[in-house]
Design a protein around this motif. Structure first.
Motif, mmCIF file in Angstrom:
data_model
loop_
_atom_site.group_PDB
_atom_site.id
_atom_site.type_symbol
_atom_site.label_atom_id
_atom_site.label_comp_id
_atom_site.label_asym_id
_atom_site.label_seq_id
_atom_site.Cartn_x
_atom_site.Cartn_y
_atom_site.Cartn_z
ATOM 1 N N VAL A 157 0.840 -1.204 0.000
ATOM 2 C CA VAL A 157 0.000 0.000 0.000
ATOM 3 C C VAL A 157 0.873 1.250 0.000
ATOM 4 O O VAL A 157 0.635 2.210 -0.752
ATOM 5 N N ARG A 158 1.922 1.253 0.818
ATOM 6 C CA ARG A 158 2.817 2.418 0.878
ATOM 7 C C ARG A 158 3.551 2.621 -0.453
ATOM 8 O O ARG A 158 3.723 3.761 -0.909
ATOM 9 N N GLU A 160 2.478 1.681 -3.409
ATOM 10 C CA GLU A 160 1.487 2.154 -4.391
ATOM 11 C C GLU A 160 1.302 3.664 -4.259
ATOM 12 O O GLU A 160 1.241 4.396 -5.257
ATOM 13 N N GLN A 161 1.218 4.129 -3.027
ATOM 14 C CA GLN A 161 1.022 5.560 -2.796
ATOM 15 C C GLN A 161 2.223 6.379 -3.246
ATOM 16 O O GLN A 161 2.079 7.494 -3.762
ATOM 17 N N ALA A 162 3.415 5.816 -3.066
ATOM 18 C CA ALA A 162 4.637 6.541 -3.432
ATOM 19 C C ALA A 162 4.949 6.456 -4.919
ATOM 20 O O ALA A 162 5.779 7.224 -5.425
ATOM 21 N N ASN A 163 4.278 5.537 -5.626
ATOM 22 C CA ASN A 163 4.584 5.305 -7.046
ATOM 23 C C ASN A 163 3.301 5.221 -7.858
ATOM 24 O O ASN A 163 3.055 4.246 -8.570
ATOM 25 N N ALA A 164 2.475 6.237 -7.736
ATOM 26 C CA ALA A 164 1.209 6.273 -8.461
ATOM 27 C C ALA A 164 1.458 6.150 -9.962
ATOM 28 O O ALA A 164 2.326 6.826 -10.522
#
Length: 300
Positions: A157-158, A160-164
């Motif tokens: 999840v982290r 994914e958020q950092a690598n949209a």
């Protein structure tokens, strides 16, 4: 009453031809006290490729080593980008008939334990409880600085958020959950640090070039000592982490039985090598033993 068989075995230096005869595997399980040693070949029917079989990933892929991972940020960026993409597939894998058969054998008291070289958690997902993960589990992460342990799902999840928008097309998938990507595809990937101390996160697995923790090895040696026989499932036994237990069993005069399509490094120590697809072979053995594969897979 069915007579309990007594397996006999004499070591030989001659090559061991593959067979389709499952009687000796069936007899070993009938006797009970079997320790299972499983490798990547057991998970291929779940969509996870192996390293050394036909088309194995080592023919096109060099796994990340511990030395490379700890040496520099670029190597870690490459690893986590590839592993993050691979996790989307790896994390969705589900147990196959072979995993369910092993779990059924355990439920019926035929096994003394399971030692797996795999890092996919599929034995436990199939219902096995007494499992030693020799090389760890990709579903966990650990901080190399503070030792904090975490969930791979939370890390995903982290990331994914950092690598949209990170969604490259991979050339292939590997048994360690590593997707084949080019340096260009991973160039801008952002690696996130430990949420506790800001240190370096590593998957809780034993990398190539890294040693299995000695207490874990000693625990496995104790399991071999206590076992009646050793049943190897889907391992080429190329690396010493698994082969040492085969040699230990052989030195103690305990039968070693192998189910693997291709020859293995441990064939000279084995009573038999069954060259059949693992899922079909283990289901056939379960049927002969009247052991139903009725356990429900558990969520990963």
């Amino acid at each position: 009453m069915r007579m309990r068989p007594t397996l006999s075995w004499t070591p030989t230096a001659d090559p061991l031809p593959g067979t389709s005869d499952l009687r000796q595997v069936t007899d070993a399980l009938t006797e009970g006290g079997v320790l299972v040693l499983s490798g990547a070949g057991l998970s291929t029917e779940s969509g996870i490729p192996d390293y050394r079989g036909a088309g194995g990933s080592l023919s096109r892929h060099t796994p990340m080593t511990y030395q490379d991972f700890t040496a520099g940020a670029q190597a870690r960026r490459r690893y986590w980008a590839r592993s993050h993409l691979g996790w989307r597939t790896f994390g969705r894998a589900r147990p196959n008939a072979g995993h369910r058969a092993v779990a059924a054998f355990e439920r019926h008291g035929l096994l003394s334990g399971v030692v797996t070289q795999n890092v996919d958690g599929l034995h436990q997902a199939a219902g096995s409880r007494d499992v030693v993960e020799l090389h760890g589990n990709l579903a966990r992460v650990v901080c190399l600085s503070c030792g904090a342990a975490g969930s791979r799902h939370e890390l995903a999840v982290r990331l994914e958020q950092a690598n949209a928008g990170f969604d490259p097309v991979a050339a292939g998938m590997n048994p360690d959950g590593d997707a084949d990507l080019t340096d260009e595809q991973v160039r801008d990937f952002v690696v996130v640090p430990c949420a506790v101390c800001g240190g370096i996160l590593k998957p809780d697995v034993v990398f190539f070039g890294e040693t299995v923790p000695p207490p874990r090895v000693e625990h496995c040696r104790t399991l071999v000592d206590r076992a009646t026989s050793l049943l190897v499932l889907g391992s080429s036994l190329t690396v010493m982490s698994g082969l040492r237990f085969v040699r230990q069993a052989a030195r103690a005069g305990k039968p070693v039985l192998i189910v693997n399509r291709d020859p293995t490094r441990g064939d000279q120590h084995a009573l038999t090598r069954v060259a059949l697809p693992l899922g079909a072979a283990l289901v056939a053995v379960a049927d002969r033993l009247d052991v139903p594969l009725d356990g429900q897979p558990q969520p990963l």
